[in-house]
Design a protein around this motif. Structure first.
Motif, mmCIF file in Angstrom:
data_model
loop_
_atom_site.group_PDB
_atom_site.id
_atom_site.type_symbol
_atom_site.label_atom_id
_atom_site.label_comp_id
_atom_site.label_asym_id
_atom_site.label_seq_id
_atom_site.Cartn_x
_atom_site.Cartn_y
_atom_site.Cartn_z
ATOM 1 N N HIS A 172 1.024 -1.297 -0.185
ATOM 2 C CA HIS A 172 -0.359 -0.134 -0.323
ATOM 3 C C HIS A 172 1.211 1.479 -0.133
ATOM 4 O O HIS A 172 2.093 1.332 0.529
ATOM 5 C CB HIS A 172 -0.986 -0.467 0.815
ATOM 6 C CG HIS A 172 -0.142 0.014 2.547
ATOM 7 N ND1 HIS A 172 -0.107 1.011 2.978
ATOM 8 C CD2 HIS A 172 -0.138 -0.733 3.640
ATOM 9 C CE1 HIS A 172 0.964 0.772 4.659
ATOM 10 N NE2 HIS A 172 0.830 -0.397 4.879
ATOM 11 N N HIS A 174 3.036 4.412 1.389
ATOM 12 C CA HIS A 174 2.761 5.234 3.201
ATOM 13 C C HIS A 174 3.149 6.594 2.672
ATOM 14 O O HIS A 174 4.141 6.549 3.332
ATOM 15 C CB HIS A 174 3.509 3.766 3.735
ATOM 16 C CG HIS A 174 3.799 3.771 5.096
ATOM 17 N ND1 HIS A 174 3.868 4.687 5.812
ATOM 18 C CD2 HIS A 174 3.921 2.563 5.505
ATOM 19 C CE1 HIS A 174 3.182 4.373 6.746
ATOM 20 N NE2 HIS A 174 3.391 2.620 7.065
ATOM 21 N N GLU A 177 -0.610 8.610 4.017
ATOM 22 C CA GLU A 177 -1.380 7.188 4.330
ATOM 23 C C GLU A 177 -3.176 8.194 4.251
ATOM 24 O O GLU A 177 -3.581 7.099 3.661
ATOM 25 C CB GLU A 177 -1.266 6.710 5.358
ATOM 26 C CG GLU A 177 0.103 6.105 5.420
ATOM 27 C CD GLU A 177 1.131 6.784 5.401
ATOM 28 O OE1 GLU A 177 0.818 8.155 5.940
ATOM 29 O OE2 GLU A 177 2.946 6.569 5.836
ATOM 30 N N ILE A 181 -4.346 5.554 0.628
ATOM 31 C CA ILE A 181 -5.035 4.479 1.483
ATOM 32 C C ILE A 181 -6.150 4.783 1.102
ATOM 33 O O ILE A 181 -6.939 3.505 0.437
ATOM 34 C CB ILE A 181 -4.624 3.924 2.652
ATOM 35 C CG1 ILE A 181 -3.059 3.672 2.543
ATOM 36 C CG2 ILE A 181 -5.778 2.856 3.088
ATOM 37 C CD1 ILE A 181 -2.661 2.406 3.949
ATOM 38 N N THR A 186 -4.242 0.225 -2.315
ATOM 39 C CA THR A 186 -3.491 -1.323 -1.694
ATOM 40 C C THR A 186 -3.771 -1.534 -2.571
ATOM 41 O O THR A 186 -4.325 -2.362 -3.534
ATOM 42 C CB THR A 186 -4.890 -1.204 -0.123
ATOM 43 O OG1 THR A 186 -6.031 -1.993 -0.696
ATOM 44 C CG2 THR A 186 -4.926 -0.460 0.808
#
Length: 449
Positions: A172, A174, A177, A181, A186
């Motif tokens: 995913h 980083h 985030e 995300i 992801t």
């Protein structure tokens, strides 16, 4: 042992030599082995091949990341970018993902493989890729600002490492985030063991769990949401957009469940079966530690794997058992009208709003059947067509379809229940025979009293 005898010994040698305990020495030895990996340092194993070294994973509604072999290294290319994603028929949004998909394509490799990833950033913001749960050099871990410079828009970075473990892992963004995300960045990273564990599986499914806040009419999910998510998905799809899981009677089935959040754990329940929890994101559990369940909790940032033999044909529901996680957008933010009697209200309001209809007095199970006009880019809170009427669930819901005979693994349609194996309307003669008075007090039955 004298003080002089201990000079020059490592802590591990002292522990073992002093007899502090075999367990302590074994733990340290295990940690050293884990740090070195399952192979001699610096030596990669021959690239694992699908069908020869492992049973390929099935990704309902999803895809896999292709690779090519270059001088013994498996080479992959991930492209981060914006895309239009369809969650269910009639519901689309602009999301962020990889290779034109939400969620990103599943990566599949084998323990001991050397892998190389080129990551191209086509987003309007910097990003990175974190290889969630993988054991690798610190500089490949992908945390923006900590392990590497974030990948600016338009640039391509290279990650390369040797796979030192097996398991159901993930990847995913980083960097920022909360935004990235939440918008869908992801994916799964499945590493098959070099030496297979346990009984061979015939069907190996992977399902990524996710939650979104997408207001009716909006074109983008809200990445700032911390609660009241109104769209729950499996591999980026909400029921009725979810594809079924198809297996043949007698096959051994594995289901891998990954949860990258953003915020909630999910309690995944499978009807009709007991399964064994066989794996976490830390790897395969010893057989003595595996346990039987019908529901498995998948925490945020973790994976769980379950296995069972598909020995009972039928159409079996599988869903998150948090009841608000099996509804879609239009099930949130509504007033409580249970028990309300609108009487002539509808007729009066329709003079101003011709399409007005009071609903919710007895729950929302019939909402999909009402035929009401929906706001732009939205779907009913529940509802998909089943063989016997509307299925009053949405969101994180799918169906395991087990059949005695299959021609391929496409959707086989609805199950034909054999005579005598389905709940039906009770006949009057049956009620009389069994002494059931539907208008009386059920407490008069005394067999179990």
């Amino acid at each position: 042992m004298s003080t002089r005898d201990t000079k020059g010994l490592s802590r591990r040698q002292m522990l073992v030599a002093s007899g502090i305990g075999v367990a302590g020495g074994a733990l340290l030895a295990s940690r050293e082995a884990r740090a070195e990996g399952p192979r001699p340092a610096g030596r990669n194993l021959p690239p694992g091949r699908p069908g020869r070294d492992y049973q390929p994973v099935v990704v309902p509604n999803g895809s896999k990341l292709p690779w090519k072999l270059v001088d013994g290294v498996k080479v992959f290319h991930l492209v981060a970018g914006e895309l239009e994603h369809e969650f269910a028929p009639g519901l689309k949004a602009l999301c962020w993902g990889y290779n034109g998909r939400v969620h990103g394509p599943l990566i599949e490799a084998v323990e001991g493989d050397r892998v190389r990833f080129y990551v191209t950033n086509r987003l309007p913001a910097a990003t990175t890729v974190h290889w969630h749960g993988l054991l690798l050099p610190c500089g490949m871990d992908g945390v923006g600002g900590l392990n590497q410079r974030a990948i600016p828009p338009g640039e391509t970075f290279k990650y390369e490492f040797t796979l030192r473990q097996s398991g159901t892992l993930m990847y995913h963004a980083h960097h920022d985030e909360m935004t990235q995300i939440a918008l869908g960045m992801t994916g799964f990273f499945i590493v098959h063991p070099r030496q297979p564990h346990g009984p061979k599986v015939d069907r190996d499914f992977a399902l990524m769990l996710h939650e979104w806040k997408l207001e009716p009419g909006a074109r983008r999910p809200d990445p700032n949401a911390m609660s009241d998510f109104n769209l729950l998905t499996l591999n980026g799809k909400a029921f009725p957009g979810t594809a079924p899981l198809v297996a043949k009677t007698g096959q051994r089935v594995r289901i891998r469940l990954g949860n990258m959040g953003p915020m909630d754990h999910h309690s995944i329940h499978l009807h009709g079966y007991q399964f064994r929890v066989t794996e976490t994101d830390g790897g395969r559990m010893p057989e003595s530690a595996q346990y039987a369940e019908t529901t498995v909790l998948v925490p945020v940032g973790a994976s769980r794997t379950v296995e069972f033999v598909a020995d009972e044909p039928g159409d079996w529901a599988m869903h998150c058992h948090m009841t608000h996680h099996v509804m879609n957008q239009m099930g949130h933010g509504l007033p409580n009208l249970i028990g309300v009697k609108p009487e002539a209200l509808d007729e009066k309001v329709r003079k101003l709003l011709p399409d007005y209809m009071t609903m919710g007095q007895a729950g929302m199970g019939d909402m999909d059947e009402m035929g009401m006009a929906m706001p732009a880019n939205s779907i009913p809170m529940v509802g998909g067509k089943g063989r016997y009427g509307g299925i009053t669930m949405g969101g994180m819901f799918t169906v395991l379809k087990v059949r005695d005979r299959l021609e391929g693994y496409g959707d086989p349609g609805w199950y034909e229940n054999p005579a005598g194996t389905q709940a039906l309307s009770a006949e009057a003669a049956e009620l009389v025979r069994d002494g059931i008075d539907v208008n009386g007090d059920p407490g008069v039955l005394d067999g179990g009293a």
